[in-house]
Design a protein around this motif. Sequence first.
Motif, PDB file in Angstrom:
ATOM      1  N   UNK A  11      19.120 -27.024  -5.085  1.00  0.00           N
ATOM      2  CA  UNK A  11      19.984 -28.124  -4.556  1.00  0.00           C
ATOM      3  C   UNK A  11      20.145 -27.975  -3.289  1.00  0.00           C
ATOM      4  N   UNK A  12      19.970 -28.960  -2.367  1.00  0.00           N
ATOM      5  CA  UNK A  12      20.065 -28.884  -0.795  1.00  0.00           C
ATOM      6  C   UNK A  12      20.711 -30.128  -0.161  1.00  0.00           C
ATOM      7  N   UNK A  13      21.264 -29.942   0.778  1.00  0.00           N
ATOM      8  CA  UNK A  13      22.091 -31.274   1.587  1.00  0.00           C
ATOM      9  C   UNK A  13      21.060 -32.065   2.299  1.00  0.00           C
ATOM     10  N   UNK A  14      21.423 -33.266   2.449  1.00  0.00           N
ATOM     11  CA  UNK A  14      20.537 -34.021   3.244  1.00  0.00           C
ATOM     12  C   UNK A  14      20.220 -33.453   4.525  1.00  0.00           C
ATOM     13  N   UNK A  15      19.010 -33.498   5.032  1.00  0.00           N
ATOM     14  CA  UNK A  15      18.621 -32.979   6.309  1.00  0.00           C
ATOM     15  C   UNK A  15      18.238 -31.591   6.253  1.00  0.00           C
ATOM     16  N   UNK A  16      18.125 -30.822   4.959  1.00  0.00           N
ATOM     17  CA  UNK A  16      17.718 -29.538   4.752  1.00  0.00           C
ATOM     18  C   UNK A  16      16.348 -29.596   4.317  1.00  0.00           C
ATOM     19  N   UNK A  17      16.160 -28.296   3.995  1.00  0.00           N
ATOM     20  CA  UNK A  17      14.481 -27.754   3.730  1.00  0.00           C
ATOM     21  C   UNK A  17      14.493 -27.236   2.406  1.00  0.00           C
ATOM     22  N   UNK A  18      13.213 -27.389   1.702  1.00  0.00           N
ATOM     23  CA  UNK A  18      12.807 -26.590   0.576  1.00  0.00           C
ATOM     24  C   UNK A  18      11.394 -26.407   0.877  1.00  0.00           C
ATOM     25  N   UNK A  19      11.103 -25.165   0.093  1.00  0.00           N
ATOM     26  CA  UNK A  19       9.490 -24.933   0.164  1.00  0.00           C
ATOM     27  C   UNK A  19       9.067 -24.732  -1.493  1.00  0.00           C
ATOM     28  N   UNK A  20       8.464 -25.714  -1.792  1.00  0.00           N
ATOM     29  CA  UNK A  20       7.768 -25.569  -3.611  1.00  0.00           C
ATOM     30  C   UNK A  20       6.322 -24.647  -3.291  1.00  0.00           C
ATOM     31  N   UNK A  21       6.205 -23.851  -4.459  1.00  0.00           N
ATOM     32  CA  UNK A  21       4.894 -22.845  -4.491  1.00  0.00           C
ATOM     33  C   UNK A  21       4.394 -23.292  -5.722  1.00  0.00           C
ATOM     34  N   UNK A  22       3.062 -23.336  -5.871  1.00  0.00           N
ATOM     35  CA  UNK A  22       2.491 -23.404  -7.303  1.00  0.00           C
ATOM     36  C   UNK A  22       1.305 -22.325  -7.267  1.00  0.00           C
ATOM     37  N   UNK A  23       1.296 -21.618  -8.102  1.00  0.00           N
ATOM     38  CA  UNK A  23       0.398 -20.396  -8.443  1.00  0.00           C
ATOM     39  C   UNK A  23      -0.340 -20.430  -9.820  1.00  0.00           C
ATOM     40  N   UNK A  24      -1.528 -20.241  -9.857  1.00  0.00           N
ATOM     41  CA  UNK A  24      -1.998 -20.155 -10.905  1.00  0.00           C
ATOM     42  C   UNK A  24      -2.036 -18.797 -11.485  1.00  0.00           C
ATOM     43  N   UNK A 107     -11.112 -28.138 -14.446  1.00  0.00           N
ATOM     44  CA  UNK A 107     -10.496 -28.598 -15.380  1.00  0.00           C
ATOM     45  C   UNK A 107      -8.989 -28.898 -14.696  1.00  0.00           C
ATOM     46  N   UNK A 108      -8.393 -29.790 -15.330  1.00  0.00           N
ATOM     47  CA  UNK A 108      -7.042 -30.321 -14.503  1.00  0.00           C
ATOM     48  C   UNK A 108      -5.811 -29.642 -15.361  1.00  0.00           C
ATOM     49  N   UNK A 109      -4.898 -29.204 -14.419  1.00  0.00           N
ATOM     50  CA  UNK A 109      -3.586 -28.495 -15.211  1.00  0.00           C
ATOM     51  C   UNK A 109      -2.474 -29.144 -14.520  1.00  0.00           C
ATOM     52  N   UNK A 110      -1.323 -29.222 -15.267  1.00  0.00           N
ATOM     53  CA  UNK A 110      -0.051 -29.645 -14.484  1.00  0.00           C
ATOM     54  C   UNK A 110       1.024 -28.261 -14.696  1.00  0.00           C
ATOM     55  N   UNK A 111       1.715 -28.336 -13.720  1.00  0.00           N
ATOM     56  CA  UNK A 111       2.886 -27.121 -13.725  1.00  0.00           C
ATOM     57  C   UNK A 111       4.017 -28.133 -14.718  1.00  0.00           C
ATOM     58  N   UNK A 112       4.990 -27.103 -14.899  1.00  0.00           N
ATOM     59  CA  UNK A 112       6.196 -27.279 -15.823  1.00  0.00           C
ATOM     60  C   UNK A 112       7.117 -28.304 -15.148  1.00  0.00           C
ATOM     61  N   UNK A 113       7.203 -28.257 -13.826  1.00  0.00           N
ATOM     62  CA  UNK A 113       8.030 -29.132 -13.122  1.00  0.00           C
ATOM     63  C   UNK A 113       9.238 -28.167 -12.530  1.00  0.00           C
ATOM     64  N   UNK A 114       9.732 -28.830 -11.500  1.00  0.00           N
ATOM     65  CA  UNK A 114      10.840 -28.025 -10.860  1.00  0.00           C
ATOM     66  C   UNK A 114      11.747 -29.081 -10.022  1.00  0.00           C
ATOM     67  N   UNK A 115      12.938 -28.906 -10.427  1.00  0.00           N
ATOM     68  CA  UNK A 115      13.814 -29.987  -9.902  1.00  0.00           C
ATOM     69  C   UNK A 115      14.296 -29.554  -8.330  1.00  0.00           C
ATOM     70  N   UNK A 116      14.292 -30.835  -7.691  1.00  0.00           N
ATOM     71  CA  UNK A 116      14.771 -30.888  -6.500  1.00  0.00           C
ATOM     72  C   UNK A 116      15.888 -31.829  -6.399  1.00  0.00           C
ATOM     73  N   UNK A 117      16.986 -31.444  -5.852  1.00  0.00           N
ATOM     74  CA  UNK A 117      18.154 -32.269  -5.842  1.00  0.00           C
ATOM     75  C   UNK A 117      18.557 -32.298  -4.449  1.00  0.00           C
ATOM     76  N   UNK A 118      18.861 -33.388  -3.677  1.00  0.00           N
ATOM     77  CA  UNK A 118      19.208 -33.588  -2.401  1.00  0.00           C
ATOM     78  C   UNK A 118      20.544 -34.372  -2.286  1.00  0.00           C
ATOM     79  N   UNK A 119      21.522 -33.796  -1.783  1.00  0.00           N
ATOM     80  CA  UNK A 119      23.088 -34.439  -2.009  1.00  0.00           C
ATOM     81  C   UNK A 119      23.234 -35.054  -0.521  1.00  0.00           C
ATOM     82  N   UNK A 120      24.020 -36.054  -0.601  1.00  0.00           N
ATOM     83  CA  UNK A 120      24.453 -36.742   0.622  1.00  0.00           C
ATOM     84  C   UNK A 120      25.314 -36.279   1.367  1.00  0.00           C
TER      85      UNK A 120
END
Length: 120
Positions: A11-24, A107-120
């Motif tokens: 969860x982050x406020x509008x204007x903020x930053x997040x960094x997502x990572x995906x590792x095998x 071969x193609x793989x998908x991650x499980x997903x991660x929630x990103x929520x940006x509040x105003x």
Amino acid sequence: QVQLVESGGGLVKAGGSLRLSCTVSGSTFSINRAGWYRQAPGEERELVAHIRSDGSTNYADSVKGRFTISRDNAKNTVSLQMNSLKPEDTAVYYCNAELRVSFSGTRNYWGQGTQVTVSS
């Protein structure tokens, strides 16, 4: 078992930053190309950013100039740096990666997903 493990959502406020990572995980298969997708409630999954084996990238128009996709081949990781976040960026973000499973096969793989929520 081969998995793509995602991290960095939150969860982050509008204007903020997040960094997502995906590792095998569970394999030494290397990433050929990869992308980050997102899906908001009631919406279709959409491509956010994509990176090819040569490092070239492309982005959805809605995130150009704000998001940056990168890869660390040594760590077999793909990341998405998200700056100047907006409430409309709120979604579940999914990593998708094409792994080299043999000399000539992928071969193609998908991650499980991660929630990103940006509040105003």
